[in-house]
Every structure is written in C-alpha cells, then in structure tokens.
Design a protein around this motif. Structure first.
Motif, PDB file in Angstrom:
ATOM      1  N   LEU A  47       6.842 129.408 151.609  1.00 45.68           N
ATOM      2  CA  LEU A  47       6.971 128.760 150.303  1.00 45.68           C
ATOM      3  C   LEU A  47       7.367 127.293 150.476  1.00 45.68           C
ATOM      4  CD1 LEU A  47       6.853 129.025 147.258  1.00 45.68           C
ATOM      5  CD2 LEU A  47       9.217 129.849 147.274  1.00 45.68           C
ATOM      6  N   THR A  48       8.165 126.991 151.489  1.00 43.22           N
ATOM      7  CA  THR A  48       8.514 125.596 151.762  1.00 43.22           C
ATOM      8  C   THR A  48       7.277 124.793 152.142  1.00 43.22           C
ATOM      9  OG1 THR A  48      10.753 126.222 152.467  1.00 43.22           O
ATOM     10  CG2 THR A  48       9.932 124.081 153.198  1.00 43.22           C
ATOM     11  N   SER A  49       6.396 125.387 152.945  1.00 47.30           N
ATOM     12  CA  SER A  49       5.160 124.677 153.316  1.00 47.30           C
ATOM     13  C   SER A  49       4.245 124.490 152.113  1.00 47.30           C
ATOM     14  CB  SER A  49       4.424 125.437 154.423  1.00 47.30           C
ATOM     15  OG  SER A  49       3.892 126.659 153.949  1.00 47.30           O
ATOM     16  N   VAL A  50       4.200 125.488 151.229  1.00 51.47           N
ATOM     17  CA  VAL A  50       3.401 125.357 150.008  1.00 51.47           C
ATOM     18  C   VAL A  50       3.971 124.251 149.118  1.00 51.47           C
ATOM     19  CG1 VAL A  50       2.691 126.535 147.879  1.00 51.47           C
ATOM     20  CG2 VAL A  50       2.592 127.745 150.063  1.00 51.47           C
ATOM     21  N   ALA A  51       5.308 124.205 149.019  1.00 48.52           N
ATOM     22  CA  ALA A  51       5.943 123.159 148.223  1.00 48.52           C
ATOM     23  C   ALA A  51       5.669 121.777 148.829  1.00 48.52           C
ATOM     24  CB  ALA A  51       7.449 123.411 148.125  1.00 48.52           C
ATOM     25  N   ARG A  69      13.679 118.141 146.186  1.00 48.58           N
ATOM     26  CA  ARG A  69      13.159 117.986 147.530  1.00 48.58           C
ATOM     27  C   ARG A  69      12.455 119.292 147.930  1.00 48.58           C
ATOM     28  NH1 ARG A  69      14.696 114.567 152.036  1.00 48.58           N
ATOM     29  NH2 ARG A  69      16.492 113.787 150.873  1.00 48.58           N
ATOM     30  N   ALA A  70      11.259 119.189 148.481  1.00 53.77           N
ATOM     31  CA  ALA A  70      10.469 120.379 148.806  1.00 53.77           C
ATOM     32  C   ALA A  70      11.228 121.336 149.720  1.00 53.77           C
ATOM     33  CB  ALA A  70       9.142 119.971 149.448  1.00 53.77           C
ATOM     34  N   GLY A  71      12.035 120.789 150.623  1.00 61.10           N
ATOM     35  CA  GLY A  71      12.796 121.634 151.535  1.00 61.10           C
ATOM     36  C   GLY A  71      13.908 122.417 150.874  1.00 61.10           C
ATOM     37  N   SER A  72      14.274 122.052 149.634  1.00 61.53           N
ATOM     38  CA  SER A  72      15.331 122.764 148.910  1.00 61.53           C
ATOM     39  C   SER A  72      14.786 123.738 147.874  1.00 61.53           C
ATOM     40  CB  SER A  72      16.257 121.755 148.203  1.00 61.53           C
ATOM     41  OG  SER A  72      16.938 120.949 149.134  1.00 61.53           O
ATOM     42  N   ALA A  75      15.660 127.543 148.362  1.00 54.45           N
ATOM     43  CA  ALA A  75      17.074 127.838 148.122  1.00 54.45           C
ATOM     44  C   ALA A  75      17.401 127.803 146.637  1.00 54.45           C
ATOM     45  CB  ALA A  75      17.958 126.836 148.877  1.00 54.45           C
ATOM     46  N   TYR A  76      16.846 126.830 145.916  1.00 51.54           N
ATOM     47  CA  TYR A  76      17.095 126.758 144.484  1.00 51.54           C
ATOM     48  C   TYR A  76      16.483 127.949 143.751  1.00 51.54           C
ATOM     49  CZ  TYR A  76      18.669 121.890 145.048  1.00 51.54           C
ATOM     50  OH  TYR A  76      19.343 120.747 145.400  1.00 51.54           O
ATOM     51  N   SER A  77      15.336 128.422 144.223  1.00 55.05           N
ATOM     52  CA  SER A  77      14.695 129.585 143.591  1.00 55.05           C
ATOM     53  C   SER A  77      15.553 130.836 143.757  1.00 55.05           C
ATOM     54  CB  SER A  77      13.308 129.820 144.191  1.00 55.05           C
ATOM     55  OG  SER A  77      12.447 128.734 143.925  1.00 55.05           O
ATOM     56  N   VAL A  78      16.160 130.992 144.941  1.00 61.06           N
ATOM     57  CA  VAL A  78      17.066 132.121 145.154  1.00 61.06           C
ATOM     58  C   VAL A  78      18.260 132.020 144.198  1.00 61.06           C
ATOM     59  CG1 VAL A  78      18.606 133.247 146.807  1.00 61.06           C
ATOM     60  CG2 VAL A  78      16.357 132.445 147.548  1.00 61.06           C
ATOM     61  N   SER A  79      18.785 130.803 144.014  1.00 61.72           N
ATOM     62  CA  SER A  79      19.911 130.612 143.098  1.00 61.72           C
ATOM     63  C   SER A  79      19.520 130.955 141.665  1.00 61.72           C
ATOM     64  CB  SER A  79      20.407 129.166 143.167  1.00 61.72           C
ATOM     65  OG  SER A  79      20.976 128.877 144.423  1.00 61.72           O
ATOM     66  N   LEU A  80      18.328 130.539 141.249  1.00 67.61           N
ATOM     67  CA  LEU A  80      17.876 130.837 139.893  1.00 67.61           C
ATOM     68  C   LEU A  80      17.725 132.337 139.685  1.00 67.61           C
ATOM     69  CD1 LEU A  80      16.853 129.940 137.123  1.00 67.61           C
ATOM     70  CD2 LEU A  80      14.575 129.641 138.135  1.00 67.61           C
ATOM     71  N   PHE A 406      24.039 125.275 150.185  1.00 64.28           N
ATOM     72  CA  PHE A 406      23.141 124.995 151.298  1.00 64.28           C
ATOM     73  C   PHE A 406      22.097 123.956 150.891  1.00 64.28           C
ATOM     74  CE2 PHE A 406      19.579 125.707 154.127  1.00 64.28           C
ATOM     75  CZ  PHE A 406      20.154 126.013 155.349  1.00 64.28           C
ATOM     76  N   GLY A 407      21.461 124.169 149.725  1.00 67.49           N
ATOM     77  CA  GLY A 407      20.433 123.241 149.261  1.00 67.49           C
ATOM     78  C   GLY A 407      20.986 121.861 148.941  1.00 67.49           C
ATOM     79  N   LEU A 408      22.149 121.819 148.281  1.00 66.10           N
ATOM     80  CA  LEU A 408      22.741 120.529 147.927  1.00 66.10           C
ATOM     81  C   LEU A 408      23.181 119.761 149.178  1.00 66.10           C
ATOM     82  CD1 LEU A 408      24.912 121.411 144.788  1.00 66.10           C
ATOM     83  CD2 LEU A 408      22.875 119.945 144.866  1.00 66.10           C
ATOM     84  N   THR A 409      23.762 120.493 150.148  1.00 67.27           N
ATOM     85  CA  THR A 409      24.189 119.827 151.373  1.00 67.27           C
ATOM     86  C   THR A 409      23.004 119.202 152.096  1.00 67.27           C
ATOM     87  OG1 THR A 409      26.013 121.404 151.620  1.00 67.27           O
ATOM     88  CG2 THR A 409      25.410 120.118 153.562  1.00 67.27           C
ATOM     89  N   TYR A 410      21.891 119.958 152.139  1.00 66.37           N
ATOM     90  CA  TYR A 410      20.697 119.388 152.775  1.00 66.37           C
ATOM     91  C   TYR A 410      20.139 118.224 151.972  1.00 66.37           C
ATOM     92  CZ  TYR A 410      15.975 118.753 154.448  1.00 66.37           C
ATOM     93  OH  TYR A 410      14.834 118.182 154.931  1.00 66.37           O
ATOM     94  N   GLN A 411      20.143 118.357 150.642  1.00 60.88           N
ATOM     95  CA  GLN A 411      19.597 117.279 149.817  1.00 60.88           C
ATOM     96  C   GLN A 411      20.414 115.995 149.975  1.00 60.88           C
ATOM     97  OE1 GLN A 411      17.696 118.296 146.343  1.00 60.88           O
ATOM     98  NE2 GLN A 411      18.079 116.440 145.200  1.00 60.88           N
TER      99      GLN A 411
END
Length: 454
Positions: A47-51, A69-72, A75-80, A406-411
């Motif tokens: 899904l990250t590659s598709v994004a 950011r595509a790399g996040s 992670a955001y989808s899991v949170s939602l 995790f997503g925010l730290t990477y962003q």
C-alpha cells in the motif's frame, strides 16, 4: 444410580466444553492469516508503494485534500480503523451481552472482514484510497469479531484452564500464519514460474487471506453455542440503540465500579499499543529503513510465526508456575530490549533482522495470550462481550496511538529509526501500570473465583 447420573452429566458437560474449545481455537486459525500475511507482511509495503505511485513531486498524497506523506499513509489508515472500531464495538458488545446471541454478530463481522480482504485483489496502480478504505473496513471488522471471539473464553473454560486454552488459541493462529506464509513465500519468490507479476502475486496473497478467513470461520460458527442471559430473559429491547461513544462511556462508567479491572485494562491498552504497532510497522521499518527485500521480510515474519507457537505454549507453562502477571511483566522487559536492539541494527543486515524476529516471536504469542486470559478473570459475569469491546480497542493491530506516534515521528523527522524507538515509552509505562495492579484482589472484587496461581 443418582451418583452415576451426576457423573455422566459432568462427563457430557466436559466433553461439550472440549468440543467448544476446539471449535474456538479454529477462529484464531482462520483470522490470524489476515494478521500475518496482510497486516504484517504484504499490505504495509504494498500500500505504501501504491501511495507513492499516486504521490506528488514532494512525496505527498492528498486524501480528502489533506496532505499526507505517502510513507505515513498506511500507519494513518490503521489509526483510522480503530476510530471506526471504537464507534462500533461497544454497540455490538452490549447487544451481544443483552441478547445472548453472539454467533450471528460474530458471523457478520468475520465475513465483512473476509470480504474486504478478498477485495484487496483489486488494488493496483495508484488506487491507494481504495486500499485505505478496505484496510479500515477489514481492521474494524476484525476488531469486532475478535471482541466477540474473546468474550467466549470465560464461558468455555473454567478459571484453572484459561491460561492454557488462551495459549492454545494463539498457538493455533500462529501455526496457520506459518503455514500460509510458506505458501505465500513460494508464490512471491517464484511468481515468474507461475506466470504472474510480482504485484499480482502480492494481490493473490492478500485475497487468499480473505478466502482462508471466511472458509475456516465456519468451524467455530458451527461449534460455539449461544447462551441465554439475564438481560435477554428480562427483554432488553433497546439493545444496540445507544450511540457508540455513549455506549463506550457507559461501559467505562460501569468499569469504575471495578477500579482494579479498569487499572489492568489501562495497563494493557498502553503496552499492547506498543506490541501491535511493532507488528504492523515492522515490515515498513525493514523495507524502508533497513533496505531489506520482500523475501527477507517474509522469511523473518515466518520465523516469528514458528517461534510464536513455541513461545505461546512455553509462556503458558511459565504462567502456571510463576503466575500470569509476573510472566507478562517479564515479556515487557524483553520487548523493551528488543526495540533497543532494533534501533541500532545496520541497514542491509538481514542476519540482525532475523535475530530481532526470533526475539519477537518468543515473547509475542505468550504476552498476548496471557493478557487475554488474565483479563477474562477480571470481567464481571454477564458483561463479557461489553468489557471485551473495551479490551479489543487496543488488540490485534487496532491500536491508534502507537501507529499515530510512529507516523507522526516519521513525518517530523523522516527517520524510521526515531519512529521505532519512540515505542519504548509504551512498554515502560505499561510495565509500571501493570505492576501496580493487585490481580488477586481484582479477581475477587469482580465476583470471580481466584485461581491458585495467577
């Protein structure tokens, strides 16, 4: 004659309980393939590659006009997905307890999740939004189904059996995950021999998990049985009509009458948030930060699954000797050390990643299985599904705060190493909170018999 009749009835009851337990194990066998092949291995990187295919020049996608950011995105989808689950699970849990009809609700949730997972075969190109929607539906449905499944544990196993029964369920799940992952690994590595592209092979693996989930879910649905409840006898006609957040608030208010149960749940929500985030984000860490190939990631996850079977059964035996609480606390120390090692792993070093996977496998199944069985002792009789709806909020990869952090730290930092080490906070705080809970007194105050070793 009367004694013989009593013994015969007890024997029949024990045989029926064993039959239900064996059927119960098979739901872990059914749905754990989703957790392993979809959530842990294939969907995150894919899904990250598709994004990324849909991203703009700065590397951002814009769902609903929001720059992400595509790399996040994964992670955001899991949170939602957990936000959706929080709204739905309390309603379903309260309805199940009031009506006593768990099986129809379990079937609806299981087959919704299985259908969404099967539809992941349609992902490709730049369809990242479709992938996000299917992920949210599948994860939320799995949360609801697992909540109902877990709530059967106090009904099918007496207190002295629960650690063993729960551990066997997890072992069944990891065994299924290992088996299917071997098949997926063969398909993925030899996709050209099968005449399909790498992308198509991944999509077949995703859809296959959905078909497996739906097919084997039939076994527990045939063997588990619904039980009448006091609320059903009184005719609770309004079950399920309270809005989700209000019902969750009502459940939490009821838990305030059992503050020690609430204290354990708080500890579990914290440390399990860390566990589930490691599970769901480990493949992205391996591929994006360590530069490991998909075949290496699959092999590492397969190692986790194989060792998790032995780990779950071994920790179940340790719990019989030292008690579930002490065994869980020991596992949290091991999780913290594992993350610290992971932070310092050099890029392009598959051996180190396999060592890390082995450490995770040895503590993963046991920490989850013992947490489930320990919580089952703390639930007041007749409140199983309702209480397990709160428990399930942070279970099986549905945690929202961990993936969000995790997503925010990477962003903010652009470093997956910083993102992975930030999760240590969950294990440290969870350890402190669990250590403060007097579990024997909590079980007694919930109105349940206290096992000799807990």
């Amino acid at each position: 004659m009367g004694t013989d009749t009593v013994r015969s009835a007890a024997s029949d009851d024990a045989a029926g309980r064993r039959r239900e337990q064996r059927g119960w194990y098979f739901y872990d066998w059914a749905c754990s393939v989703y957790s392993t092949s979809v959530l842990t291995v294939f969907l995150g990187p894919y899904l990250t590659s598709v994004a990324k295919n849909a991203a703009d020049a700065e590397g951002y996608v814009h769902p609903l006009g929001i720059p992400v950011r595509a790399g996040s995105f994964f992670a955001y989808s899991v949170s939602l997905s957990v936000i959706v689950a929080v709204l739905v699970m309390p309603l379903v849990g309260a309805a199940a307890d009031r009506s006593g009809r768990k099986k129809p609700l379990l079937a609806a949730a299981a087959y919704t999740g299985a259908a969404a997972t099967t539809c992941m075969f349609l992902l490709g190109g730049d369809r990242y939004l479709l992938g996000g929607v299917l992920l949210v539906v599948a994860n939320a449905a799995q949360s609801v189904a697992m909540m109902l499944y877990n709530s059967y544990l106090p009904q099918i196993a007496p207190p002295e059996e629960r650690d063993a029964v729960s551990s066997r369920g997890w072992a069944f799940g990891y065994a299924a995950g290992s088996l299917v992952l071997v098949v997926n690994l063969v398909l993925y590595l030899a996709h050209e021999s099968f005449g399909v592209s790498e992308s198509t092979a991944v999509r077949i693996c995703l859809a296959g998990a959905g078909l497996w989930w739906g097919g084997f879910a039939l076994i527990p649905l045939l063997r588990l049985r619904d039980r009448p409840t006091a609320a059903r006898a009184e005719g609770a006609a309004t079950a399920g009509t309270t809005p989700g957040l209000r019902q969750l608030a009502a459940t939490i208010r009821d838990m305030r009458r059992h503050p020690l149960t609430l204290g354990f749940l708080l500890a579990y929500l914290v440390y399990n948030d860390g566990i589930q985030t490691v599970i769901s984000q480990a493949s992205i860490y391996g591929s994006e930060e360590l530069g490991l190939g998909q075949s290496t990631l699959i092999g590492a996850v397969l190692l986790v699954q194989v060792l998790a079977v032995a780990g779950a059964l071994t920790m179940g035996r340790l719990a019989r000797r030292y008690g579930a609480k002490r065994t869980i606390l020991g596992s949290l120390v091991a999780w913290t050390l594992t993350l610290g090692i992971g932070y310092f792993l050099p890029a392009g070093a598959p051996v180190g990643f396999f060592v890390l996977a082995a450490a995770i496998g040895l503590v993963l199944g046991g920490s989850q299985a013992l947490s489930r069985s320990l919580f089952s002792h703390l639930v007041p009789p007749g409140k199983e599904a309702e209480y397990f709806s709160a428990y399930e909020v942070s279970d099986r990869g549905m945690s929202w705060l961990g993936p969000l952090l995790f997503g925010l730290t990477y962003q903010l930092t652009g470093s997956y190493r910083d993102a992975i080490i930030s999760l240590v906070a969950f294990f440290a705080l969870g350890f402190l909170l669990l250590a403060r809970v007097p579990v024997r007194r909590a079980i007694a105050e919930a109105g349940n018999p206290v096992p000799e070793k807990i």
